[in-house]
Write an enzyme that holds these catalytic residues in place. Structure first.
Site, mmCIF file in Angstrom:
data_model
loop_
_atom_site.group_PDB
_atom_site.id
_atom_site.type_symbol
_atom_site.label_atom_id
_atom_site.label_comp_id
_atom_site.label_asym_id
_atom_site.label_seq_id
_atom_site.Cartn_x
_atom_site.Cartn_y
_atom_site.Cartn_z
ATOM 1 N N HIS A 36 0.843 -1.210 0.000
ATOM 2 C CA HIS A 36 0.000 0.000 0.000
ATOM 3 C C HIS A 36 0.873 1.253 0.000
ATOM 4 O O HIS A 36 0.566 2.237 -0.668
ATOM 5 C CB HIS A 36 -0.888 0.044 1.246
ATOM 6 C CG HIS A 36 -1.845 -1.100 1.371
ATOM 7 N ND1 HIS A 36 -1.671 -2.121 2.269
ATOM 8 C CD2 HIS A 36 -2.995 -1.374 0.709
ATOM 9 C CE1 HIS A 36 -2.666 -2.972 2.168
ATOM 10 N NE2 HIS A 36 -3.490 -2.556 1.231
ATOM 11 N N GLY A 146 -3.371 -1.780 -6.598
ATOM 12 C CA GLY A 146 -2.278 -2.751 -6.711
ATOM 13 C C GLY A 146 -2.572 -3.765 -7.808
ATOM 14 O O GLY A 146 -3.695 -4.277 -7.905
ATOM 15 N N GLN A 147 -1.541 -4.064 -8.586
ATOM 16 C CA GLN A 147 -1.686 -5.037 -9.673
ATOM 17 C C GLN A 147 -1.863 -6.460 -9.117
ATOM 18 O O GLN A 147 -2.228 -7.367 -9.842
ATOM 19 C CB GLN A 147 -0.467 -4.940 -10.604
ATOM 20 C CG GLN A 147 -0.512 -5.793 -11.850
ATOM 21 C CD GLN A 147 -1.721 -5.533 -12.737
ATOM 22 O OE1 GLN A 147 -2.104 -4.385 -12.961
ATOM 23 N NE2 GLN A 147 -2.331 -6.594 -13.246
#
Ligand code: PAF
Length: 283
Positions: A36, A146-147
């Site tokens: 994060h 986030g991927q």
């Protein structure tokens, strides 16, 4: 600064916009980690002001999922956000976000009927509902995801496109532990033994990467070898291993264009996801 009320946040955003500040937004469910923080850092680099939401969203959890036990530590989350330069942490209570008699739902079809969507019915409806509400409240220029949740990224991009929401969705790379395990709030559920076993996810993806780099183009062959590797780990139970088109998430058999390899594996009782994007360059 911690804000708990929508009205207060909206007023602040209004005043920032009047001054011409650009706004970056990082939606989270808290239990923040370096993954994060990497999103927040990128948002800080690219925007004048950054808002992070910390909200464990009840509508995206199924009845037998971990809503109640999902890790919550707002004090620590606030510290981690401030450390990397966020301006505001928005931490509403569920009754601030949802009316008891709400009657609107948002459903992105097709993309949500596969992979995690097939295993977690209703999950992406809940994600889309809360993300669209948060985007309406924050009205950011850019929102960062986030991927690691590759399907979530694809679904949100599609929703934002279809609903003409005026925001750039930025997908940020997966952040990993030293042994390759993708950082996740749910890693805290793993026992010491399970934590060791969990490296099998990234190991299997690396095997796929090597096979692809050597020119293997059969999806079923790659999946078979990945599954063999995962099945060697006694604490691991495969939920899915797939090879799909990166945008449509449709299955691919012969790999001729950019693909996504998403996997979901139970380590003990904890379901972990990971993925890898393979890009084919055409010169
Ligand atoms: O990825 C998450 O943490 C959540 O799904 C999100 C995007 C914050 C929505 O609750």
């Amino acid at each position: 600064m911690l804000i708990k009320e929508i009205k207060e946040l909206k007023n602040l955003v209004k005043s920032w916009k009047k001054e011409g500040f650009s706004i970056g937004f990082v939606p989270t469910m808290g239990a923040l980690h370096e993954g994060h923080q990497s999103l927040i850092k990128k948002a800080v680099e690219e925007n004048d002001k950054v808002i992070v939401s910390v909200f464990v969203n009840p509508t995206q959890f199924g009845p037998n999922e971990d809503y109640d036990s999902y890790p919550r530590d707002i004090k620590k989350d606030l510290e981690l956000c401030m450390m990397v330069g966020a301006n505001v942490v928005f931490n509403p209570e569920p009754n601030e976000m949802y009316f008891n008699n709400r009657s609107t739902s948002i459903s992105v079809s097709k993309l949500t009927s596969v992979l995690c969507g097939a295993k977690r019915p209703g999950h992406f409806d809940g994600v889309c509902l809360v993300v669209s509400k948060l985007l309406n409240i924050v009205t950011p220029d850019k929102a960062y995801f986030g991927q690691k949740d590759a399907q979530q990224v694809a679904v949100i991009k599609r929703m934002v496109r279809d609903l003409n929401i005026d925001v750039d969705i930025i997908a940020c790379p997966i952040i990993r532990e030293e042994d390759g395990l993708a950082k996740s709030s749910r890693n805290t559920y793993l026992s010491v033994e399970e934590r060791k076993a969990a490296s099998v996810l990234s190991r299997s993806l690396n095997i796929a990467k090597n096979l692809l780099n050597k020119g293997e183009r059969s999806a079923s062959k790659i999946k078979e070898i990945m599954m063999e590797e995962i099945n060697k780990e006694p604490l691991a139970k495969i939920d899915y291993v797939e090879i799909v088109d990166n945008e449509s998430l449709e299955n691919v058999e012969i790999i001729e264009k950019n693909i996504l390899i998403p996997i979901a594996v139970y380590i003990g009782k904890t379901r972990l996801i990971d993925n890898f994007i393979f890009e084919i360059y055409t010169y």
